[in-house]
Design an enzyme around this catalytic site. Sequence first.
Site, PDB file in Angstrom:
ATOM      1  N   ASP A 130      10.123  -0.561  -7.374  1.00 36.34           N
ATOM      2  CA  ASP A 130      10.143   0.690  -8.154  1.00 36.34           C
ATOM      3  C   ASP A 130      10.197   0.499  -9.676  1.00 36.34           C
ATOM      4  O   ASP A 130       9.911   1.418 -10.423  1.00 36.34           O
ATOM      5  CB  ASP A 130      11.358   1.549  -7.744  1.00 36.34           C
ATOM      6  N   LYS A 217     -18.289  14.919 -13.121  1.00 34.79           N
ATOM      7  CA  LYS A 217     -17.513  14.014 -12.254  1.00 34.79           C
ATOM      8  C   LYS A 217     -17.830  14.258 -10.782  1.00 34.79           C
ATOM      9  O   LYS A 217     -18.006  15.395 -10.362  1.00 34.79           O
ATOM     10  CB  LYS A 217     -16.021  14.247 -12.489  1.00 34.79           C
ATOM     11  N   GLU A 226       6.348   9.670  -5.194  1.00 33.70           N
ATOM     12  CA  GLU A 226       7.205  10.062  -4.066  1.00 33.70           C
ATOM     13  C   GLU A 226       8.336  11.018  -4.479  1.00 33.70           C
ATOM     14  O   GLU A 226       8.673  11.950  -3.758  1.00 33.70           O
ATOM     15  CB  GLU A 226       7.787   8.760  -3.500  1.00 33.70           C
ATOM     16  N   HIS A 253       4.768   2.308   3.452  1.00 33.30           N
ATOM     17  CA  HIS A 253       5.338   0.956   3.351  1.00 33.30           C
ATOM     18  C   HIS A 253       4.332  -0.162   3.121  1.00 33.30           C
ATOM     19  O   HIS A 253       4.746  -1.300   2.887  1.00 33.30           O
ATOM     20  CB  HIS A 253       6.197   0.663   4.589  1.00 33.30           C
TER      21      HIS A 253
HETATM   22  O1  F6P Z   1      13.192   1.063  -3.363  1.00 33.14           O
HETATM   23  C1  F6P Z   1      12.010   0.745  -2.711  1.00 33.14           C
HETATM   24  C2  F6P Z   1      11.533   1.909  -1.861  1.00 33.14           C
HETATM   25  O2  F6P Z   1      10.338   1.519  -1.219  1.00 33.14           O
HETATM   26  C3  F6P Z   1      11.337   3.225  -2.607  1.00 33.14           C
HETATM   27  O3  F6P Z   1      10.135   3.276  -3.315  1.00 33.14           O
HETATM   28  C4  F6P Z   1      11.430   4.209  -1.482  1.00 33.14           C
HETATM   29  O4  F6P Z   1      11.898   5.445  -1.971  1.00 33.14           O
HETATM   30  C5  F6P Z   1      12.431   3.575  -0.553  1.00 33.14           C
HETATM   31  O5  F6P Z   1      12.488   2.204  -0.866  1.00 33.14           O
HETATM   32  C6  F6P Z   1      12.085   3.736   0.915  1.00 33.14           C
HETATM   33  O6  F6P Z   1      13.119   3.182   1.652  1.00 33.14           O
HETATM   34  P1  F6P Z   1      13.054   2.889   3.234  1.00 33.14           P
HETATM   35  O7  F6P Z   1      12.179   1.689   3.433  1.00 33.14           O
HETATM   36  O8  F6P Z   1      14.460   2.634   3.593  1.00 33.14           O
HETATM   37  O9  F6P Z   1      12.458   4.109   3.859  1.00 33.14           O
END
Ligand code: F6P
Length: 323
Positions: A130, A217, A226, A253
């Site tokens: 982050d 465009k 997020e 993820h």
């Molecule tokens: O801090 C890293 C992060 O990927 C954030 O960007 C996100 O808000 C959070 O962790 C998600 O956490 P988890 O993997 O526990 O859902």
Amino acid sequence: MAEIKTIGILTSGGDAPGMNAAIRSVVRTGIYYGLKVMGIRKGYNGLINGDIFEMNLRTVSDILHRGGTILHTARSKEFATEAGVKKAVTISKMFGIDGIVVIGGDGSFRGARDLSNSGVPTIGIPGTIDNDIACTDYTIGFDTALNTVKDAIDKIRDTATSHERCSVIEVMGAQAGYIALYVGIANGAEAIIIPEKEFDFHRDIVKPIIEGKHRGKKHDIVIVAEGVGGAVEMAQKIQEETGIESRATVLGHIQRGGSPTVMDRVIASQMGAKAVELLKDGIGNRVIAMKNNKIVDFDIIEALDMTKTINEDMLELAKILSM
Ligand code: F6P
């Protein structure tokens, strides 16, 4: 402070690419200075439960290029309690651990501060995709995550162009918009929506999309952090307001894994070594940081009190370049 002969190392919070490079650096620098290095599995949970083993030069072979963390990680609820911290101190003593290196984000640093205050000198290394830790310009994992997101958006752009669509892409970052801001520039987004900056749906999203269409465009990229969220609803609204077919992608993820970039490997290696050097000299209660391209350290309490602001010039630049 008593002489430090044995150090522990743990990773805590969300995993980030480059954590393994930092672990390798702590282990090898520690051994180089004649210290014994103990690996603590699953973050503070492993410390409380005594999930601890001695590491050697070969324990960290072949991990420099791997994402995730070989020590595993966790967000420990028990460690957030006074009883949990006490237990962790007792276990540290039981294993002869005189100092600990914690690799993680802000939450992990609060744990590091509590350990230091309870008599176990602890050093924090910033590790999170982050880049939201105030005392440092850079956190381990940020560059790799940016490159992963950049690649994903390049692919989404091919489809957006082919179908002449608008793509709304939600990226990670917890309550911070650094990932969104950087990839917004790197991927030429028409709009970047981040939690640090209030936005107006018509002024900041609909208007640039319509104006861009008039300028010829063929597609639009809207990046939503997020911390703002709502990419699916946003895409529906854009379609209704502009008549341009719109789709949403929440990257999730995929942004956390993968082989670390050169930048993450090098900075993680430097930060790991610096943490060991401090402990070896009997210094605890510090956080490693990168300031103006130099590896430095701050008092943990001072570091946790600092605030980070978003670079407004970068946001402005993104707007100008998206014309
Ligand atoms: O801090 C890293 C992060 O990927 C954030 O960007 C996100 O808000 C959070 O962790 C998600 O956490 P988890 O993997 O526990 O859902």
